[in-house]
Design a protein around this motif. Structure first.
Motif, PDB file in Angstrom:
ATOM      1  N   LYS A 184      17.541 -47.119  -1.001  1.00 35.82           N
ATOM      2  CA  LYS A 184      17.383 -48.572  -1.033  1.00 35.82           C
ATOM      3  C   LYS A 184      18.691 -49.256  -1.424  1.00 35.82           C
ATOM      4  O   LYS A 184      19.118 -50.215  -0.783  1.00 35.82           O
ATOM      5  CB  LYS A 184      16.262 -48.943  -2.020  1.00 35.82           C
ATOM      6  N   LYS A 185      19.364 -48.727  -2.465  1.00 36.76           N
ATOM      7  CA  LYS A 185      20.614 -49.318  -2.941  1.00 36.76           C
ATOM      8  C   LYS A 185      21.713 -49.201  -1.880  1.00 36.76           C
ATOM      9  O   LYS A 185      22.460 -50.150  -1.645  1.00 36.76           O
ATOM     10  CB  LYS A 185      21.051 -48.626  -4.241  1.00 36.76           C
TER      11      LYS A 185
ATOM     12  N   LYS B 296      21.329 -49.132   1.331  1.00 39.07           N
ATOM     13  CA  LYS B 296      21.044 -50.118   2.381  1.00 39.07           C
ATOM     14  C   LYS B 296      21.457 -51.519   1.940  1.00 39.07           C
ATOM     15  O   LYS B 296      21.983 -52.297   2.726  1.00 39.07           O
ATOM     16  CB  LYS B 296      19.567 -50.084   2.764  1.00 39.07           C
ATOM     17  N   GLU B 297      21.253 -51.830   0.655  1.00 42.01           N
ATOM     18  CA  GLU B 297      21.665 -53.138   0.131  1.00 42.01           C
ATOM     19  C   GLU B 297      23.186 -53.297   0.197  1.00 42.01           C
ATOM     20  O   GLU B 297      23.685 -54.406   0.339  1.00 42.01           O
ATOM     21  CB  GLU B 297      21.242 -53.281  -1.342  1.00 42.01           C
TER      22      GLU B 297
END
Length: 136
Positions: A17-18, A20-21
């Motif tokens: 997730k990180k 992708k951010e």
């Protein structure tokens, strides 16, 4: 000087997730912001790219080893592909040098082509002939 608290390295879904951010950041910045770095005694931050990439592989669920302990000592098998490292070096691993029976100190002549690099092992006898020609 205020000491910055090091974050615990992210793993699994949190890591994915990180990353992708941070899609517009460099891979080094991604690794650092995900906690994959250390701080030296002199206060220099060093990114641990290998741990970061291994954590990404694990998070994606990619199985690289066909079986655990397939190589006995945990070494790599020769893939016959290498990549230019971030410092511009090409590293030929011991899997290849062992297979060729090379020893420390063996020398090579490098020739460059349009899209290839050729290494030719120097025969110690040829090297002696070159030295004699230079002395003449």
């Amino acid at each position: 000087m205020a000491k910055q608290k090091k974050i615990e390295p992210l793993v699994g879904e949190d890591l994915l997730k990180k990353v992708k951010e941070l899609e517009n950041e460099s891979k080094e910045d991604k690794a650092k912001q995900c906690g994959y770095y250390t701080v030296t005694k002199n206060g220099i931050e060093r990114v641990n790219m290998m741990k970061f990439l291994n954590a990404l592989i694990d998070a994606e669920g990619i199985q690289l080893d066909s079986s655990s302990g397939a190589n006995g000592r945990g070494g790599r098998s020769a893939s016959y592909r290498i990549s230019v490292q971030s410092n511009g070096n090409l590293l030929i691993g011991s899997a290849y040098t062992t297979q060729m029976g090379l020893k420390p100190g063996d020398e090579f002549i490098i020739t460059l082509g349009k899209k290839h690099i050729r290494l030719k092992q120097v025969d110690p006898e040829d090297l002696e002939d070159e030295v004699e020609e230079e002395e003449d």
